[in-house]
Write a protein that holds these residues in place. Structure first.
Motif, short mmCIF file in Angstrom:
data_model
loop_
_atom_site.label_atom_id
_atom_site.label_comp_id
_atom_site.label_asym_id
_atom_site.label_seq_id
_atom_site.Cartn_x
_atom_site.Cartn_y
_atom_site.Cartn_z
N ALA A 23 -5.03 7.19 1.77
CA ALA A 23 -4.02 6.32 2.36
C ALA A 23 -4.02 6.50 3.86
CB ALA A 23 -2.65 6.68 1.80
N GLY A 27 4.69 5.79 3.17
CA GLY A 27 5.41 4.63 2.66
C GLY A 27 6.89 4.72 2.98
N ARG A 47 4.58 -6.67 -2.29
CA ARG A 47 4.37 -5.23 -2.30
C ARG A 47 3.04 -4.86 -1.66
NH1 ARG A 47 4.94 -1.78 -7.83
NH2 ARG A 47 7.07 -2.57 -7.59
N TRP A 49 0.99 -1.07 0.44
CA TRP A 49 1.06 0.39 0.53
C TRP A 49 1.08 0.92 1.95
CZ3 TRP A 49 -3.45 -1.61 -2.07
CH2 TRP A 49 -4.59 -1.71 -1.27
N ASP A 50 1.18 0.05 2.96
CA ASP A 50 1.04 0.53 4.33
C ASP A 50 2.21 0.09 5.20
OD1 ASP A 50 -0.02 0.27 7.28
OD2 ASP A 50 -1.31 1.70 6.25
N VAL A 77 7.31 -1.41 0.29
CA VAL A 77 6.23 -0.48 0.60
C VAL A 77 6.26 0.67 -0.40
CG1 VAL A 77 5.19 1.05 2.31
CG2 VAL A 77 6.35 -1.05 3.05
N ILE A 78 5.18 0.79 -1.17
CA ILE A 78 5.01 1.91 -2.10
C ILE A 78 3.88 2.78 -1.54
CG2 ILE A 78 4.45 2.62 -4.45
CD1 ILE A 78 7.02 1.07 -4.32
N PRO A 79 4.11 4.05 -1.25
CA PRO A 79 3.06 4.88 -0.67
C PRO A 79 1.81 4.90 -1.53
CG PRO A 79 5.17 6.02 -0.65
CD PRO A 79 5.37 4.78 -1.48
N TRP A 80 0.66 5.02 -0.87
CA TRP A 80 -0.62 5.00 -1.58
C TRP A 80 -0.66 6.01 -2.71
CZ3 TRP A 80 -4.98 2.10 -1.73
CH2 TRP A 80 -6.11 2.66 -2.35
N TYR A 83 1.17 4.34 -5.48
CA TYR A 83 0.98 2.89 -5.68
C TYR A 83 0.34 2.56 -7.02
CZ TYR A 83 0.22 -1.95 -4.14
OH TYR A 83 0.26 -3.32 -4.03
N TRP A 84 -0.79 3.21 -7.32
CA TRP A 84 -1.56 2.83 -8.50
C TRP A 84 -0.99 3.44 -9.77
CZ3 TRP A 84 -3.99 -1.19 -7.08
CH2 TRP A 84 -4.47 -1.29 -5.76
#
Length: 448
Positions: A23, A27, A47, A49-50, A77-80, A83-84
């Motif tokens: 990342a 986030g 949405r 991630w950055d 924003v969902i932090p990397w 995110y997944w």
């Protein structure tokens, strides 16, 4: 052209490269927001991630809202790092955003299970021109699922002082299997590599353990190094028909053998003992002035520009037997097929696919926008910093090698990566490593 260091305030590139799982920014603490109807208008969630990109999108959506006062866009924003993991949970529960970022390593799963909107069907041909190489990345079984947002390609950063002292022409460096006729990379890398006494590899008394400068960043770097070398020698990383690994071929062995030999036989590249544990080790060497040639993408630009205290420049990437063929990777925005606000979601997708909608991304110097007519904003930003980034544009127009794709590619990557790292260490012969990695990786992905 030589570029001198200038202080910058830009943030790092946003596009997370396939399989690197790195990342670029933290986030938000509160992802917030749900799609739906807000009073007399409609709210669409977006949405990513950055954080830096989120700020650019907020600027973009201010203009969008001025033109579409009945639609509000909420940026999540969902932090990397989360995110997944969060994405499949929210898809399953029905809480997924209306529009969200994806990369090539992950979108295949959602394209195959019907989660994503067919962009060709949703937007038709009524959109600005997009970077075609990125469109191709998100086209699966003839259907495009992604609206290109950001992209990067590969070029060669060079230390102007070291290159000039060694008398190297960086404009047309070539490699050939076994360093055969036509190879100029090994000679250049050797001239750039010195030990504490100023000796080069091959000189009597050369001490590899006391190297003070290095020639080239040969390492287990998928995007910047080995997928490019594979393609340039007529090999493939994946079979385009099955998504299975296909690097175990005579041409693949030649490409990897050349790279591994640069590290262990010719000793012109940093040790894999360092680059395996720190993917930025070569970049840091370059910034310190201790690496002559650093093949990388625009994602390295901010760090180099902010920290290199010597004159440096950009040149075309190293070419192989079949020319310059480099990886182009891109981040795309995809539409949630289960969105309850399809009409409004379509309008937002059209906006973030437009040059006007993407201009704030380029104006920050963060990344090349996916809309072709917005790319000048990125070029202009870096031009103001004294950096000509046209070499990256040229690279994207050359023949390109696809980034890794497929519903199970991350699982396969987790298998092959440690084998490749051992191969670059010299712990496993190249032929043996490629055969093992391809067999085990394909088995993990369920591909025969």
């Amino acid at each position: 052209m030589i570029r001198a260091r200038r202080p910058l305030t830009t943030a790092a590139l946003l596009a997370a490269t396939a399989l690197t799982l790195a990342a670029c920014s933290p986030g938000a603490d509160d992802p917030g927001g749900e799609s739906g109807t807000d009073g007399d208008g409609t709210t669409v969630t977006f949405r990513l991630w950055d954080e830096v990109a989120a700020e650019a999108y907020e600027t973009s959506f201010e203009e969008f809202s001025a033109q579409h006062p009945d639609i509000t866009v909420e940026v999540e924003v969902i932090p990397w790092g989360d995110y997944w993991t969060q994405l499949p949970l929210d898809v399953q529960s029905g809480d997924m955003a209306d529009i969200f970022w994806t990369n090539t390593s992950n979108f295949g799963t959602y394209a195959d299970n019907g989660t994503l909107l067919d962009i060709d069907e949703t937007l038709g041909e009524d959109h600005d021109e997009w970077e075609q190489s990125v469109v191709d990345l998100y086209t699966r079984d003839g259907v495009n699922y992604g609206v290109p947002q950001l992209w990067d390609s590969i070029a060669l950063f060079y230390n102007a002082d070291l290159v000039e002292e060694a008398g190297i022409d960086v404009a047309d460096l070539q490699w050939r299997p076994d360093a055969a006729d036509g190879d100029t990379l090994l000679e250049a890398a050797t001239a750039l590599t010195t030990d504490a006494e100023g000796r080069h590899p091959g000189d009597d008394g050369f001490d590899a353990d006391a190297r003070e400068t290095y020639g080239f960043n040969s390492q287990a770097d998928l995007q910047a190094i080995y997928v490019d070398f594979l393609a340039q020698n007529g090999a493939q990383f994946q079979d385009p028909e099955t998504d299975g690994f296909a690097f175990d071929s005579p041409e693949g062995v030649e490409a990897f053998q050349y790279l591994v030999d640069l590290v262990n036989t010719h000793q012109v590249a940093p040790s894999a003992a360092d680059t395996n544990v720190n993917g930025d080790f070569s970049r840091d060497l370059f910034v310190q002035g201790d690496l002559g040639l650093f093949q990388s993408g625009p994602y390295s630009l901010p760090h180099v520009a902010e920290n290199a205290e010597f004159e440096w420049g950009l040149a075309p990437m190293v070419a192989g037997p079949e020319g310059r063929i480099g990886v182009v990777h891109g981040v795309a925005a995809v539409g949630n097929a289960e969105s309850e606000n399809l009409e409004a979601t379509t309008e937002v997708l059209r906006w973030i696919g437009s040059a006007e909608g993407q201009a704030p991304l380029g104006e920050t110097g963060a990344a090349f926008p996916g809309a072709v007519d917005a790319q000048q904003s990125y070029i202009d930003y870096w031009s103001e910093q004294g950096v000509d980034v046209s070499v990256f544009v040229d690279a994207a127009q050359e023949p390109t090698a696809p980034s890794p794709v497929g519903a199970q590619i991350n699982a396969g990557a987790n298998v092959i990566t440690p084998i490749f790292q051992d191969m670059f260490l010299g712990a496993i012969p190249v032929e043996e490593a490629l055969a093992q990695a391809q067999e085990d990786g394909n088995a993990e992905m369920g591909i025969e």
